[in-house]
Design a protein around this motif. Structure first.
Motif: not given
Lengths: 328, 189
Positions: A150-151, A169-170, A275-277, A302-303
């Motif tokens: 996420i960051r 950023l969180f 963003i979808i994770m 990317r994860q």
């Protein structure tokens, strides 16, 4: 609370402070660079031995931990439990004792029982224990790599350097976690990381897939996915864990998909920059539509990719980061 | 003593207690210019030079040295930064440092690499850097430029270009930045 994992075990993200988490994210940033080199190996853990013991099946976690250890030049002892003496009835304690007798610095382990990693850390207090997933409890490196991803995405968009932003950023980031919260150790680790870093977390799931005492969690519970979808900056899907009996917690898979699956229609209603994770492995067509999983908003690949640098950071800090007292 | 540049020196190491300033910002700039001329005298082709600053103290100087080379020769001289944390031989004895950015965008094979650091002391950082550089190829020549050589070497390493030789005792500390060079002591952290 643990303020830095230097020289420490990593058992649960619940016990880490914001600073400890940011330290791992910053360190991982340096390992991203190492993983881009032609020679993807540094001698930081040369001569150290890392045992990888997975009592439960795994593809990405095990591969990425072992890759991480090898890129740090550590030797990796890999115990395949299916062909080990555990099958002859050897206890967890004796198995760990045997591996420890070979002289190891750290053990990465996964086990179907919650608390197994903590238990092992008591058996071998001189060995650093990294939890690679214990039952329904925690999967700390997944939580760290999700936070890292996420960051990284947000920093890229804003054109800033991740390591210079700490947890900024969180602040106020809206994260929606959807699906089988009850059986998910990933959800527990993700929530701990996001909340510690300052994000606002909502969970959406049918009542049967919410854990007991969810009202004590630092999250807001919503039962209607559609209501929350436009709120979210990040949507994190979870796998419906059929091996833990999730199938019997929903009337039919089809109904779960209709009410809690991220369909193309729902994905269209997301904020444009959402963003979808998904931590993987995915059940395409169950919790996430195949087209959505392959869309540009999804950072699932990317994860997986970030798993190696984040696990390198964890191993590096935990093993090489011993404080002076222990080292002398 | 220049107060704003002293703040700069303290930023680099908050436990540093300065005693006196040995070089001013102008002295440092002059030393860098002289070192740039020396590099040009020694290397055959400046297009083959890659200046590599060691994190964190050497990076500003490396950029300045590369700028100086560019200014004198009119050729764009390449430079990068290198963090040697993973290559140190004292990882097991000291808390692992958080690594800073490494950025070397070129294959170093057959290049002339000039390693730049702020202070040369035991030589162990340079040893780690030599080790690290081999991961980027096989340079034709590797040279070493330091702003201050304070002695007390523990390894057979000597610099090719020196801003200033400063004999020191072991309990003294040196801070070198573009703003100047100070000698003092390390306070308790």
């Amino acid at each position: 609370m643990i303020t830095s994992i230097r020289g420490q075990n990593l058992l649960s993200l619940d016990e880490l402070t914001r600073d400890a988490i940011v330290e791992v994210l910053d360190t991982a940033e340096a390992f991203v660079e190492v993983n881009r080199r032609t020679i993807k190996k540094v001698p930081a853990l040369r001569g150290r031995v890392v045992a990888s013991i997975f009592f439960e099946e795994s593809t990405r976690t095990r591969l990425s931990f072992e890759t991480a250890a090898k890129r740090l030049s550590a030797d990796v002892l890999s115990l395949a439990v299916a062909s080990s003496s555990m099958k002859k009835g050897e206890s967890l304690r004796d198995t760990i004792g045997t591996v420890d007798a070979l002289g190891i610095d750290a053990v990465v382990m996964r086990h179907r029982s919650s608390g197994a990693a903590l238990q092992v850390s008591r058996y071998v207090p001189h060995v650093r224990v990294i939890n690679g997933g214990d039952g329904l409890h925690q999967h700390p490196t997944q939580g760290l790599l999700d936070a890292f991803t996420i960051r990284q995405c947000l920093a890229e968009r804003r054109g800033v350097v991740g390591t210079e932003t700490g947890a900024e950023l969180f602040a106020g980031l809206r994260v929606l976690i959807v699906g089988d919260i009850r059986h998910s150790r990933v959800a527990r680790s993700d929530i701990a990381a996001y909340v510690a870093l300052g994000a606002a977390v909502r969970v959406a799931a049918p009542a049967t897939l919410l854990p007991e005492f969810v009202e004590q969690w630092p999250v807001e519970v919503v039962t209607d996915f559609d209501e929350a979808i436009e709120w979210a900056d990040v949507v994190a899907l979870l796998r419906l864990q059929r091996e833990r009996g999730s199938g019997s917690f929903v009337p039919t898979l089809g109904e779960f998909t209709t009410t809690y699956g991220l369909s193309v229609g729902r994905a269209r209603r997301l904020r444009p920059e959402a963003i979808i994770m998904h931590p993987g492995p995915m059940n395409r067509g169950v919790e996430i539509d195949s087209l959505v999983a392959d869309s540009p908003a999804a950072v699932i690949g990317r994860q997986v990719e970030n798993g190696v640098p984040v696990r390198m950071a964890v191993l590096y800090l935990s093993i090489a980061g011993a404080d002076e007292e222990r080292a002398s | 003593m220049d107060v704003s540049s002293l703040r700069d020196a303290r930023l680099r190491d908050p436990t540093f207690v300065p005693r006196s300033q040995l070089l001013s910002a102008d002295d440092v700039a002059r030393a860098l210019r002289r070192m740039a001329h020396e590099v040009i005298e020694h290397v055959r082709d400046v297009d083959q030079v890659v200046v590599v600053g060691l994190q964190t103290g050497g990076v500003d100087f490396a950029r300045r040295l590369a700028d100086g080379l560019t200014e004198i020769t009119g050729r764009a001289v390449r430079w990068g930064s290198l963090d040697v944390a993973f290559y140190r031989d004292d990882l097991a004895r000291n808390p692992a440092p958080i690594p800073a950015t490494t950025r070397i965008d070129h294959d170093l094979t057959n290049q002339t690499v000039v390693i730049v650091d702020d202070v040369l002391f035991t030589g162990r950082t340079v040893r780690a850097a030599l080790n690290a550089l081999t991961d980027w190829g096989r340079p034709r020549v590797v040279q070493l430029a330091v702003i201050v050589d304070r002695g007390h070497r523990e390894l057979p390493i000597r610099p090719d270009y020196v801003g200033k030789n400063l004999p020191t005792s072991l309990d003294e500390a040196i801070v070198a930045t573009l703003a100047g060079v100070w000698i003092g002591t390390k306070g308790r952290a």
